[in-house]
Design a protein around this motif. Structure first.
Motif, short mmCIF file in Angstrom:
data_model
loop_
_atom_site.label_atom_id
_atom_site.label_comp_id
_atom_site.label_asym_id
_atom_site.label_seq_id
_atom_site.Cartn_x
_atom_site.Cartn_y
_atom_site.Cartn_z
N SER A 258 0.76 -1.43 -0.02
CA SER A 258 -0.17 -0.07 0.15
C SER A 258 0.78 1.18 -0.02
O SER A 258 0.19 2.40 0.14
CB SER A 258 -0.95 0.09 1.34
N SER A 259 2.13 0.99 0.03
CA SER A 259 2.89 2.35 -0.04
C SER A 259 4.06 1.93 -0.89
O SER A 259 4.61 0.88 -1.18
CB SER A 259 3.35 2.43 1.37
N GLU A 260 4.75 3.13 -1.42
CA GLU A 260 6.04 3.13 -2.24
C GLU A 260 7.15 3.60 -1.67
O GLU A 260 8.24 4.02 -1.95
CB GLU A 260 5.87 3.90 -3.48
N GLN A 261 6.88 3.85 -0.27
CA GLN A 261 8.07 4.42 0.68
C GLN A 261 8.98 3.17 0.81
O GLN A 261 8.89 2.25 0.74
CB GLN A 261 7.62 4.63 2.09
N THR A 262 10.34 3.64 0.99
CA THR A 262 11.52 2.72 0.80
C THR A 262 11.51 1.83 1.95
O THR A 262 11.77 0.43 1.85
CB THR A 262 12.82 3.67 0.65
N ASP A 263 11.08 2.31 3.12
CA ASP A 263 11.18 1.60 4.37
C ASP A 263 10.23 0.50 4.23
O ASP A 263 10.21 -0.79 4.60
CB ASP A 263 11.00 2.47 5.64
N GLN A 264 8.79 0.80 3.45
CA GLN A 264 7.73 -0.29 3.52
C GLN A 264 8.19 -1.08 2.51
O GLN A 264 7.82 -2.44 2.75
CB GLN A 264 6.47 0.86 3.17
#
Length: 584
Positions: A364-370
């Motif tokens: 659900s996210s394109e953040q690097t940590d996720q």
């Protein structure tokens, strides 16, 4: 010649006698003069420190002797170690004396260091309360064939009676009624007492209890080889059977009793067996109600022996011992049965081809940590659990999202995974919550309904309309592949909730530090939530799948739970290493 020497010898003998009488009279006067005087002194005692001080009141230098002793009678004071101590008044007029045990008859003697000096005896502890423990520690009991000799430091006359020693509690000695021993004090030595034991049953558990004021002490001195008969009590139905063996003809009696405090209170009638030629005898003692401390008293009546023997087949100590043994047997049997059942079930389960359910991961996210955490989870599920993992970022060419489009690809993956009994795990995040809020508008709701209708008409038609809807969504909120796949998954999930009222196969996954419960929409809170890595054990157990026989379903569930516990902790630690917090 004889007439001359006769008178001379007589005169010589007379002169010798007169000289001897004169010398004896002079010695008596000196002895009386030197021995008649007594030193003037005072005694101060300190009972807590077991010491006393003697102070001699003199004006000239004299030598005084001081000693402690035990006043056994008026004219006799037995020695105490050290026997005598010298006191030189020139150096110090006082002396301190210590003693290990305080007895009422402890005295102090003071006299001049002269031959036959008169001794002054003072006993300062006569008025102190008697401590029975000190009396028992300084006395001893000697056994003879028909008597006991008790000797102490002070002239005491304790009363003697018999008691029965409880083997389970050595410090407990039950009183025996009417068993007082006759005492014979020695007139020549008042510190010696003799007790008659000629008619006492000398069993090892029969003791002699001496009582003095409010203190008592039990002496268990009889040996095993002194007993002459033996008895055994066997519990039976509503009665107790007493078996008696005697080497000589004798009569015996038995009676029930109940232990109450320091005595065994008799209960019921006395049962007797008469003397005959047989050496083995039996007694039958019936009882109506079984009481906790029910015992049997057995004694010899002819020839009469004082004291009885006590048998308690239902004592609480023995009952607890039986309970402990039974508990140990049950626990050991249960452990063995569990061990054998576990291995039998494991061999049975090995033929069931244990495996893990396939998984579809929706990010659900394109953040690097996720993305890093999602990839780590996919690697663990596929590499360590050998589970088939489907993910948009891992799709191969020719059948990926870019070739089919987000909606057809997602629908096809959901049908494949759910048909195989797998799970669709939506990895939630704050970005997913924002996308959900934007997607849940009126247009999004209509779009979701059209997507469900297109899916029911057929795969080819739904794919065409899916491309059209995807284009409209992109025009509303431009985003990458992650947002498109997430919208398709939410549309599929909403269709299941509205159409069937349930969401079998769907679950939410959140990573600690990247997602919290406030980020989950109200409509999705009914879905199972696994907060990783703390809930990784529950997730592993949920993914464990086996087509087991219904007869072995319990063992399959038990085995899967044990296996999940075994691997979950290790994999949770491995996942923790890939979390952004651990990397930081």
């Amino acid at each position: 010649m004889s007439s001359v020497f006769g008178p001379a010898c007589a005169m010589l003998l007379l002169l010798c006698a007169l000289a001897s009488n004169a010398a004896m009279g002079q010695y008596d006067k000196m002895s009386s003069r030197s021995g008649g005087t007594r030193p003037n002194f005072t005694v101060s005692i300190d009972p807590p420190t077991l010491s006393l001080a003697v102070y001699v009141n003199v004006t000239t230098e004299v030598n005084v002797r001081v000693r402690l002793c035990y006043g056994q009678r008026e004219e006799i004071c037995s020695e105490h170690e050290p026997r005598v101590q010298e006191l030189v008044t020139k150096e110090s007029p006082s002396i301190n004396l210590s003693f290990p045990i305080l007895l009422p008859c402890l005295c102090v003697q003071v006299y001049y260091a002269a031959h036959d000096a008169v001794r002054t005896t003072v006993c300062p502890f006569k008025t102190l309360a008697l401590d029975g423990k000190d009396v028992w520690r300084t006395s001893y009991l000697t056994e003879f064939e028909k008597s006991l000799k008790w000797q102490s430091r002070c002239p005491h006359k304790p009363a003697a009676a018999l008691c029965w020693r409880n083997q389970k509690i050595p410090t407990d000695c039950l009183a025996i009624a009417n068993s007082t021993l006759l005492a014979d004090s020695n007139t020549n030595n008042p510190v010696i007492m003799n007790y008659n034991i000629s008619h006492v049953d000398k069993h090892p558990n029969i003791c002699v209890k001496l009582s003095l004021n409010s203190s008592s002490h039990a002496y268990c001195i009889f040996k095993e080889d002194l007993t002459k008969w033996h008895a055994e009590v066997v519990p039976a139905s509503q009665h107790l059977q007493v078996y008696i063996r005697s080497p000589v003809p004798a009569s015996f009696s038995a009676q029930l009793c109940v232990i109450q405090g320091q005595e065994c209170v008799t209960w019921g009638a006395v049962h007797s067996v008469s003397k005959d030629g047989t050496h083995n005898k039996e007694l039958h003692l019936p009882f109506i109600h079984l009481q906790p401390e029910l015992c049997v008293q057995v004694w010899q009546t002819d020839p009469l022996l004082y004291s009885w023997r006590l048998f308690c087949p239902f004592s609480s100590h023995e009952r607890w011992g039986l309970v402990a043994v039974a508990t140990a047997i049950v626990v050991t049997s249960g452990a063995i049965l569990t061990y054998l059942s576990y291995h039998a079930a494991r061999r049975r389960l090995s033929a069931w081809q244990l495996r893990y359910r396939p998984v579809l991961l929706v990010c659900s996210s394109e953040q690097t940590d996720q993305l890093s955490a999602v990839c780590a989870l996919a690697s663990i599920l596929q590499g360590d659990l050998c589970s088939s993992v489907h993910m948009a970022h891992l799709a191969s060419r020719g059948g990926g999202v870019a070739d089919l489009g987000p909606l057809p690809w997602l629908y096809g993956q959901c049908e494949t995974v759910l048909a195989a009994g797998g799970r669709v795990l939506v990895v939630w995040s704050p970005e997913g919550n924002s996308a959900y809020q934007a997607w849940c508008g009126p247009t999004a709701e209509e779009t979701g309904e059209r997507q469900i209708e297109n899916d029911q008409r057929g795969k080819e038609k739904s794919e065409g309309e899916g491309h059209h809807m995807e284009g409209s969504d992109r025009s509303m909120e431009p985003s990458g592949v992650t947002t498109s796949v997430l919208r398709a998954a939410l549309a599929y999930l909403r269709g299941m909730l509205h159409g069937y009222g349930q969401s079998h196969g769907f679950a939410l996954v959140g990573f600690e530090g990247l997602c919290c419960s406030q980020d989950i929409p109200k409509e999705l809170k009914e879905l199972p939530l696994y907060q990783l890595p703390c809930d990784f054990r529950a997730l592993v157990q949920e993914l464990h799948y086996c087509q087991a026989d219904t007869r072995w379903r319990f063992w399959h569930r038990l085995f899967s739970t044990m296996q999940a516990y075994r691997v979950a902790d290790k994999l949770a630690h491995k996942l923790q290493l890939h979390m952004p917090a651990a990397q930081a």
